[in-house]
Scaffold this motif. Structure first.
Motif, PDB file in Angstrom:
ATOM      1  N   ARG A  44       5.987   6.416  -6.465  1.00 16.20           N
ATOM      2  CA  ARG A  44       5.171   6.250  -5.259  1.00 16.20           C
ATOM      3  C   ARG A  44       6.007   5.535  -4.199  1.00 16.20           C
ATOM      4  O   ARG A  44       6.808   4.649  -4.507  1.00 16.20           O
ATOM      5  N   LEU A  45       5.775   5.881  -2.948  1.00 10.80           N
ATOM      6  CA  LEU A  45       6.408   5.187  -1.835  1.00 10.80           C
ATOM      7  C   LEU A  45       5.473   4.069  -1.391  1.00 10.80           C
ATOM      8  O   LEU A  45       4.380   4.328  -0.882  1.00 10.80           O
ATOM      9  N   TYR A  46       5.930   2.807  -1.593  1.00 11.42           N
ATOM     10  CA  TYR A  46       5.116   1.641  -1.249  1.00 11.42           C
ATOM     11  C   TYR A  46       5.688   0.962  -0.016  1.00 11.42           C
ATOM     12  O   TYR A  46       6.915   0.905   0.189  1.00 11.42           O
ATOM     13  N   SER A  98       9.905  -0.639   2.876  1.00  4.56           N
ATOM     14  CA  SER A  98       9.384   0.412   1.994  1.00  4.56           C
ATOM     15  C   SER A  98      10.384   0.712   0.893  1.00  4.56           C
ATOM     16  O   SER A  98      11.605   0.549   1.066  1.00  4.56           O
ATOM     17  N   SER A  99       9.839   1.203  -0.257  1.00  4.24           N
ATOM     18  CA  SER A  99      10.686   1.588  -1.372  1.00  4.24           C
ATOM     19  C   SER A  99       9.884   2.458  -2.339  1.00  4.24           C
ATOM     20  O   SER A  99       8.658   2.324  -2.444  1.00  4.24           O
ATOM     21  N   TRP A 100      10.584   3.376  -3.057  1.00  6.34           N
ATOM     22  CA  TRP A 100       9.986   4.221  -4.084  1.00  6.34           C
ATOM     23  C   TRP A 100      10.067   3.535  -5.435  1.00  6.34           C
ATOM     24  O   TRP A 100      11.100   2.948  -5.786  1.00  6.34           O
ATOM     25  N   THR A 101       9.009   3.626  -6.198  1.00  7.65           N
ATOM     26  CA  THR A 101       9.083   3.237  -7.600  1.00  7.65           C
ATOM     27  C   THR A 101       9.740   4.368  -8.388  1.00  7.65           C
ATOM     28  O   THR A 101       9.743   5.524  -7.964  1.00  7.65           O
ATOM     29  N   GLN A 102      10.285   4.034  -9.539  1.00 12.09           N
ATOM     30  CA  GLN A 102      11.004   5.020 -10.335  1.00 12.09           C
ATOM     31  C   GLN A 102      10.036   5.957 -11.056  1.00 12.09           C
ATOM     32  O   GLN A 102       8.836   5.719 -11.124  1.00 12.09           O
ATOM     33  N   GLU A 103      10.599   7.057 -11.602  1.00 15.31           N
ATOM     34  CA  GLU A 103       9.802   8.085 -12.263  1.00 15.31           C
ATOM     35  C   GLU A 103       9.513   7.724 -13.713  1.00 15.31           C
ATOM     36  O   GLU A 103      10.209   6.915 -14.327  1.00 15.31           O
ATOM     37  N   GLU A 104       8.472   8.390 -14.225  1.00 16.77           N
ATOM     38  CA  GLU A 104       8.166   8.402 -15.650  1.00 16.77           C
ATOM     39  C   GLU A 104       7.844   9.834 -16.048  1.00 16.77           C
ATOM     40  O   GLU A 104       7.560  10.685 -15.195  1.00 16.77           O
ATOM     41  N   ALA A 105       7.891  10.125 -17.330  1.00 19.06           N
ATOM     42  CA  ALA A 105       7.532  11.455 -17.805  1.00 19.06           C
ATOM     43  C   ALA A 105       6.075  11.745 -17.465  1.00 19.06           C
ATOM     44  O   ALA A 105       5.232  10.830 -17.463  1.00 19.06           O
ATOM     45  N   PRO A 106       5.739  13.006 -17.149  1.00 21.50           N
ATOM     46  CA  PRO A 106       4.344  13.327 -16.812  1.00 21.50           C
ATOM     47  C   PRO A 106       3.384  12.865 -17.895  1.00 21.50           C
ATOM     48  O   PRO A 106       3.644  12.998 -19.089  1.00 21.50           O
ATOM     49  N   ALA A 107       2.242  12.319 -17.452  1.00 20.82           N
ATOM     50  CA  ALA A 107       1.323  11.672 -18.390  1.00 20.82           C
ATOM     51  C   ALA A 107       0.329  12.647 -18.999  1.00 20.82           C
ATOM     52  O   ALA A 107      -0.077  12.483 -20.150  1.00 20.82           O
ATOM     53  N   LYS A 108      -0.101  13.678 -18.258  1.00 22.03           N
ATOM     54  CA  LYS A 108      -1.167  14.546 -18.728  1.00 22.03           C
ATOM     55  C   LYS A 108      -0.703  15.995 -18.710  1.00 22.03           C
ATOM     56  O   LYS A 108       0.272  16.352 -18.037  1.00 22.03           O
ATOM     57  N   ARG A 157       0.853  -1.195   0.000  1.00 20.43           N
ATOM     58  CA  ARG A 157       0.000   0.000   0.000  1.00 20.43           C
ATOM     59  C   ARG A 157       0.885   1.240   0.000  1.00 20.43           C
ATOM     60  O   ARG A 157       2.077   1.179   0.331  1.00 20.43           O
ATOM     61  N   THR A 158       0.275   2.380  -0.378  1.00 18.44           N
ATOM     62  CA  THR A 158       0.900   3.685  -0.180  1.00 18.44           C
ATOM     63  C   THR A 158       0.381   4.275   1.126  1.00 18.44           C
ATOM     64  O   THR A 158      -0.438   3.668   1.818  1.00 18.44           O
ATOM     65  N   GLU A 159       0.838   5.500   1.446  1.00 16.36           N
ATOM     66  CA  GLU A 159       0.434   6.113   2.713  1.00 16.36           C
ATOM     67  C   GLU A 159      -1.065   6.356   2.775  1.00 16.36           C
ATOM     68  O   GLU A 159      -1.681   6.240   3.827  1.00 16.36           O
ATOM     69  N   GLN A 160      -1.683   6.714   1.647  1.00 12.91           N
ATOM     70  CA  GLN A 160      -3.103   7.065   1.648  1.00 12.91           C
ATOM     71  C   GLN A 160      -3.999   5.903   1.261  1.00 12.91           C
ATOM     72  O   GLN A 160      -5.214   6.067   1.178  1.00 12.91           O
ATOM     73  N   GLN A 161      -3.464   4.725   1.023  1.00 14.47           N
ATOM     74  CA  GLN A 161      -4.276   3.606   0.553  1.00 14.47           C
ATOM     75  C   GLN A 161      -4.387   2.534   1.625  1.00 14.47           C
ATOM     76  O   GLN A 161      -3.663   2.537   2.630  1.00 14.47           O
ATOM     77  N   THR A 162      -5.321   1.607   1.385  1.00 12.65           N
ATOM     78  CA  THR A 162      -5.441   0.418   2.235  1.00 12.65           C
ATOM     79  C   THR A 162      -4.562  -0.694   1.662  1.00 12.65           C
ATOM     80  O   THR A 162      -4.079  -0.612   0.524  1.00 12.65           O
ATOM     81  N   TRP A 163      -4.383  -1.741   2.448  1.00 12.18           N
ATOM     82  CA  TRP A 163      -3.513  -2.836   2.012  1.00 12.18           C
ATOM     83  C   TRP A 163      -4.144  -3.587   0.849  1.00 12.18           C
ATOM     84  O   TRP A 163      -5.330  -3.882   0.847  1.00 12.18           O
TER      85      TRP A 163
END
Length: 802
Positions: A279-281, A302-312, A253-259
Motif C-alpha cells: 500500500r502507498l501510505y 509517502s512510502s510503499w509497504t512491501q509485498e506479501e504472497a496473495p492471501a485468498k 492514510r492511503t489515497e482512499q482512506q481518512t487520516w
C-alpha cells in the motif's frame, strides 16, 4: 464648521492665485470643495478661477471631455460632481483665439474609503532555541479602502514586576486583507497587550486592545519528517524538531482512506504498525508543548509497504464452449489489492487429470483462458506476485441430480435487476451460490457473475444496458464439488420495438423456399425478441404470414404455386412489432422434371416397340426396300473391282478362278473360262434379258444357288477397296452366279421359270446376300477364300419385279 472650511479654502486659493499672477506662471487655479481625496459616493464642487480675459471652459476625465459649468463670479466657474465612484481628473481652459491659448490647469481626485476597525486579532508565540520567542500577530483589516492605507501594531509587555512602554511595529499587508506584524520577546515576558491602528488620507481606525498570556499562545515549530523505512506491515519514520516537545502526533492514510492517528509519543523515531502490504501510505506530524497550541502539520511524506504472497483464492468461474464440449473457458476477476498483496506478475491455470498436469501461464492483463477439460479433471487458477502464489481456486464442473434453487424470480427497474430464489429442498447443505448473467448470445464474450454465501438468497445486478436482452442462471454449489442450476431468460431493464427487420437469404428448390436470416444487431433489437414473422406476397397481392420462435434461424415454405413472390421479415418484442426488413424477389417456375420423365418414357417405349418389330423378317424386307434408295451413295461400284479391270483388258473373255466345294477340285486344275459379251447400256431394264452363255465343265452338276437378278457380283482373291470409286457398270444381262461351293449351269428358260416360282422369296434372299451397314441385316458369310470386291445395286429392278 463646513462653511469655515470652505471659506478657508477660498482664501487659500485666492492667495495662491495672487502669487501666480505676480509671477505670471498660470492663467488659472483649480480646487475642490472637499480636497483631492474624497469618499466613494460623495457629491462636491470643483472650482476654477481665471486671470485672463478669454472664454472659460471646464473638462473632466481622460481624454478631456467638455463639461457644462456654472459661473461663481466674473473670474470663477465651478462644476458639480455627483456620487463619485472612481478616481477622476478635472481641468480648466482659456480660449483666447486668435491669440495662442495658455496652458490649462488641472487636478486629480482620488476616491476611497476610511479604514475599517481591525478585528479578529490573533497572536502566536514561536519558541526559539534560546528560550526566547517570536510573537506573530495577524488581523482582519476589513473592506478594501482603494487608498494607500498603513497599519501599526502597538504592543505593551508585562513581566513579573514590570510593565513596558508601548512599542509600535509596522504591519505588512502583502496584498491581502489579513496583514501581520511580528516582534520578539524574551523569556521573562509573561503577558502582552496589543492593538491595531489603521490610517489613510480619509482618516484613522483603531482596534480594541487584546491581552494575551504567552503560555497560552506558545506554539512549537513544525516538525520535519524523514523518508519512511517500511516492511510489509510496519513503517519507521525519523522526526526532527528544533525544540523538543513532550507531545508528538503522527497521522497516516492511503489515497482512499481518512487520516488515522498513531498513539502519542515523544520519541525521535516513530514506529507505525498495523499497516497493509503493498500500500502507498502518506504520513504527517505535529507537536505541542505542555501548554499552548499544536504546531502546524508537517509536509506529507509517502512510502510503499512491501509485498506479501496473495492471501485468498481468486474469484473464478467458467463457461462451456458450444462448439467444443471438451473445452472450458475459465474466467477470473481483477484481484483487489487487499487480496493481491502485491503486483500480480502472472496467472497460472492448471488442468489435472490424475495422470498429468497441464499448466498454462497467463499474463497479468489476461482475465480468461480456454483449457481442455475432461469429466474427472480438476481445473485450478492461481495468482503470483514477487512473494509467492495465492491459494488455488478450483473450478466446479460436476453436475448432480439434486434440487435446483427454487422459485427463481426476476424483478427489474430502469437501472438494475434483482434475482431472488429459495433454498433448494435437499439434504445437502449448500456451500455457496453463483449468479451469472450475460447479453443474449454472448456468454463467452461478456460473461459476468457474482458469488454469494450460503445464507444469501438474492442478488442485485447493476451495469445492465437498457434496451438489451440478458439471460443467465442461478447455481447452487455443494461441498462435494457438485452443483446444479436454474436458468432465467428474457431479462431487460428497458424495452422497445425493434428498430429494423432481419436480413433475409432465400434458397428456391422447385416449389419449396428455404428462408434463413441472421440476428439483428444488439443495438437494434430494443430488448428481447419474442418471435419472427415471415411475409410472403404473390404477384396478385395475396399475402401469407408465417410465425416462428425467437431461437429459430431457418424456415421452410413448401408447396408454392408457380408465380413471382415478394418476401420480407419482421422481429417483435413485448413492446410490439418492428419495421419490415429488406424485401427479396423469388420466382417459382413450372416443374419440368415430370415432363422430361414422360418424354423419356415415350421414347423408350417407342424404341422397344421398334426393336420388337425389327425381329420380323417381313418388316426387315420392307424396311430395306423403302430405304435402299437412300443408301445409293455408299454402295461400292463393281466397275472398280479387279475383276472388272481384267474384263476391260481382255474384251469378251475373262479368266475367273473358282474354288469348288467338291473335294476333287484342287488348285492345280485348269481355270474355268467365262465368256462375257458387252451389250449396250439399258438402265434398270429387266423386261428383255440377254442370254450370256457360260462354258462350264460338263461333269459338274448345274445348280443355281441364288435367284436371277439384274445386278452383278464379282469375286476376286485380290480386290481393290470398294470405296475408291462409285462409277456404275450397269447391264440388264443376266449373269450366272459363282459360289465358293461350286458352279451351277442354268438355261435361260429355267431361270425365267425360277423367277416366277420364287417371286416372294427373291427379296428376302437379296437382303440376306447383299452387304449393308444396317444393324438389322445379317452378316454375309462365304466359305473358302472368295472375296467380294464391290457391289452395285440397281434398285429399280426390285420395284419392277414386285
Amino acid at each position: 464648521m463646513a462653511t469655515k472650511s470652505q471659506t478657508w479654502s477660498m482664501f487659500t486659493v485666492i492667495t495662491a492665485l495672487a502669487v501666480q499672477l505676480c509671477i505670471g506662471v498660470k492663467p488659472c487655479v483649480i480646487w475642490s470643495s472637499t480636497g483631492p481625496v474624497v469618499q466613494r459616493g460623495s457629491t462636491f464642487k470643483v472650482y476654477c478661477t481665471f486671470n485672463c480675459k478669454c472664454k472659460y471652459s471646464m473638462c473632466s476625465d481622460q481624454p478631456p471631455t467638455l463639461q457644462s459649468h456654472q459661473m461663481f463670479n466674473y473670474t470663477t466657474t465651478y462644476l458639480n460632481v455627483v456620487n463619485i465612484t472612481t478616481d477622476s481628473t478635472h481641468s480648466c481652459l482659456c480660449d483666447c483665439s486668435p491669440e495662442p491659448s495658455p496652458d490649462p490647469c488641472g487636478m486629480d481626485i482620488s476616491v476611497g474609503y476610511l479604514p475599517d476597525r481591525p478585528k479578529n486579532i490573533s497572536c502566536l508565540k514561536n519558541v526559539l532555541n534560546n528560550g526566547s520567542g517570536l510573537v506573530n500577530c495577524t488581523w482582519n483589516s476589513g473592506r478594501h479602502t482603494y487608498l494607500r492605507t498603513t497599519a501599526e501594531l502597538r504592543v505593551t509587555t508585562v513581566s513579573e514586576n514590570h510593565t513596558g512602554r508601548p512599542l509600535s511595529y509596522k504591519a505588512s499587508s502583502k496584498g491581502t486583507d489579513f496583514p501581520s506584524a511580528s516582534f520578539s520577546v524574551d523569556s521573562s515576558v509573561q503577558n502582552i497587550s496589543v492593538e491595531i491602528h489603521a490610517h489613510n488620507a480619509l482618516g484613522t481606525a483603531v482596534s480594541a486592545s487584546i491581552n494575551y498570556s504567552l503560555s497560552d499562545i506558545v506554539i512549537p515549530s513544525t516538525p520535519v519528517l524523514g523518508q519512511p523505512e517500511c516492511s510489509s506491515r510496519q513503517c519507521v519514520i525519523k522526526v526532527e524538531q528544533s525544540v523538543k516537545t513532550p507531545h508528538l502526533e503522527i497521522q497516516y492514510r492511503t489515497e482512499q482512506q481518512t487520516w488515522t492517528t498513531n498513539p502519542d509519543s515523544e520519541m525521535q523515531f516513530q514506529s507505525i504498525s498495523s499497516l497493509e502490504p503493498y500500500r502507498l501510505y502518506h504520513f504527517r506530524a505535529r507537536s505541542r508543548f505542555s501548554s499552548g497550541l499544536w504546531s502546524q502539520w508537517s509536509a506529507n511524506v509517502s512510502s510503499w509497504t512491501q509485498e506479501e504472497a496473495p492471501a485468498k483464492e481468486l474469484d473464478v468461474w467458467y463457461a462451456e464452449s458450444a462448439s467444443d464440449s471438451n473445452s472450458l473457458k475459465v474466467y477470473w476477476k481483477d484481484t483487489d489489492i487487499s487480496i493481491a498483496r502485491g503486483k500480480i506478475l502472472e496467472y497460472i491455470v492448471s488442468v489435472n487429470n490424475s495422470k498429468s498436469i497441464f499448466i498454462t501461464n497467463m499474463t497479468a492483463q489476461d482475465r480468461n483462458c480456454v483449457v481442455q477439460s475432461c469429466p474427472n479433471c480438476e481445473v485450478t487458477v492461481c495468482a503470483r506476485n514477487s512473494k509467492g502464489l495465492s491459494p488455488p481456486a478450483r473450478i466446479t464442473t460436476c453436475r448432480m441430480r439434486a434440487e435446483p434453487p427454487q422459485d427463481v424470480q426476476v424483478m427489474t427497474n430502469n437501472h438494475s435487476v434483482t434475482i431472488s430464489w429459495s433454498k433448494p429442498e435437499t439434504a445437502l447443505l449448500p456451500a455457496a451460490y453463483v449468479v451469472e448473467w450475460y447479453p443474449e448470445g454472448h456468454k463467452l464474450e461478456e460473461l459476468r457473475w457474482d458469488k454469494l454465501s450460503r445464507n444469501d438468497y438474492h442478488a442485485v445486478i447493476t451495469g445492465v444496458n437498457p434496451f438489451e436482452c440478458y439471460e443467465g442462471a442461478v447455481y447452487v454449489l455443494y461441498n462435494d464439488r457438485s452443483m446444479i442450476r436454474t436458468r432465467f431468460t428474457g431479462v431487460y431493464t428497458m424495452e422497445s420495438a425493434p428498430v429494423s427487420g432481419p436480413s433475409v437469404k432465400e434458397t428456391v428448390e422447385g416449389d419449396t423456399v428455404k428462408v434463413t436470416w441472421t440476428e439483428l444487431p444488439r443495438g437494434q433489437r430494443g430488448g428481447c425478441i419474442t418471435e419472427y414473422t415471415i411475409y410472403l406476397e404473390n404477384s396478385s397481392g395475396r399475402q401469407e404470414t408465417y410465425k416462428t420462435s425467437e431461437n429459430k434461424r431457418k424456415y421452410i415454405i413448401e408447396s408454392l404455386s408457380p408465380s413471382g413472390y415478394s418476401l420480407w421479415m419482421t422481429a417483435s418484442t413485448a413492446k410490439g412489432e418492428g419495421p419490415a426488413g429488406q424485401k427479396v424477389k423469388i420466382f417459382i417456375q413450372q416443374d419440368n422434371q415430370l415432363h422430361l420423365i414422360l418424354v423419356c418414357a415415350v421414347v423408350f417405349i417407342t424404341m422397344v416397340f421398334l426393336l420388337c418389330l425389327c425381329q420380323s423378317s417381313a418388316v426387315k424386307q420392307r424396311f430395306w426396300v423403302y430405304f435402299q434408295c437412300l443408301m445409293l451413295d455408299v454402295v461400292p461400284d463393281p466397275a472398280n473391282s479387279k475383276w472388272a479391270k481384267e474384263c476391260t483388258q481382255v474384251k469378251g473373255k475373262m479368266n475367273l478362278p473358282l474354288q469348288l466345294s467338291d473335294s476333287s477340285f484342287t488348285e492345280e486344275d485348269e481355270p474355268i473360262l467365262v465368256d462375257v459379251e458387252e451389250l449396250p447400256k439399258q438402265i434398270c431394264d429387266i423386261s428383255a434379258p440377254t442370254n450370256v452363255s457360260s462354258q462350264l465343265p460338263e461333269t459338274q452338276p448345274a445348280t443355281l444357288l441364288y435367284p436371277l437378278t439384274t445386278y452383278i457380283k464379282s469375286f476376286s482373291h485380290d480386290s481393290d477397296s470398294s470405296d475408291q470409286t462409285h462409277t456404275s457398270l450397269e447391264t440388264n444381262t443376266t449373269i450366272d452366279y459363282i459360289s465358293s461351293h461350286g458352279l451351277g449351269n442354268m438355261d435361260e428358260e429355267d431361270q425365267e421359270e425360277e423367277e416366277k416360282m420364287e417371286e416372294e422369296e427373291e427379296f428376302v434372299e437379296v437382303l440376306g446376300f447383299l452387304p449393308s451397314h444396317n444393324a438389322f441385316m445379317e452378316p454375309l458369310m462365304f466359305g473358302g477364300k472368295l472375296t467380294l470386291d464391290a457391289v452395285k445395286i440397281d434398285c429399280s429392278s426390285f420395284f419392277e419385279n414386285s
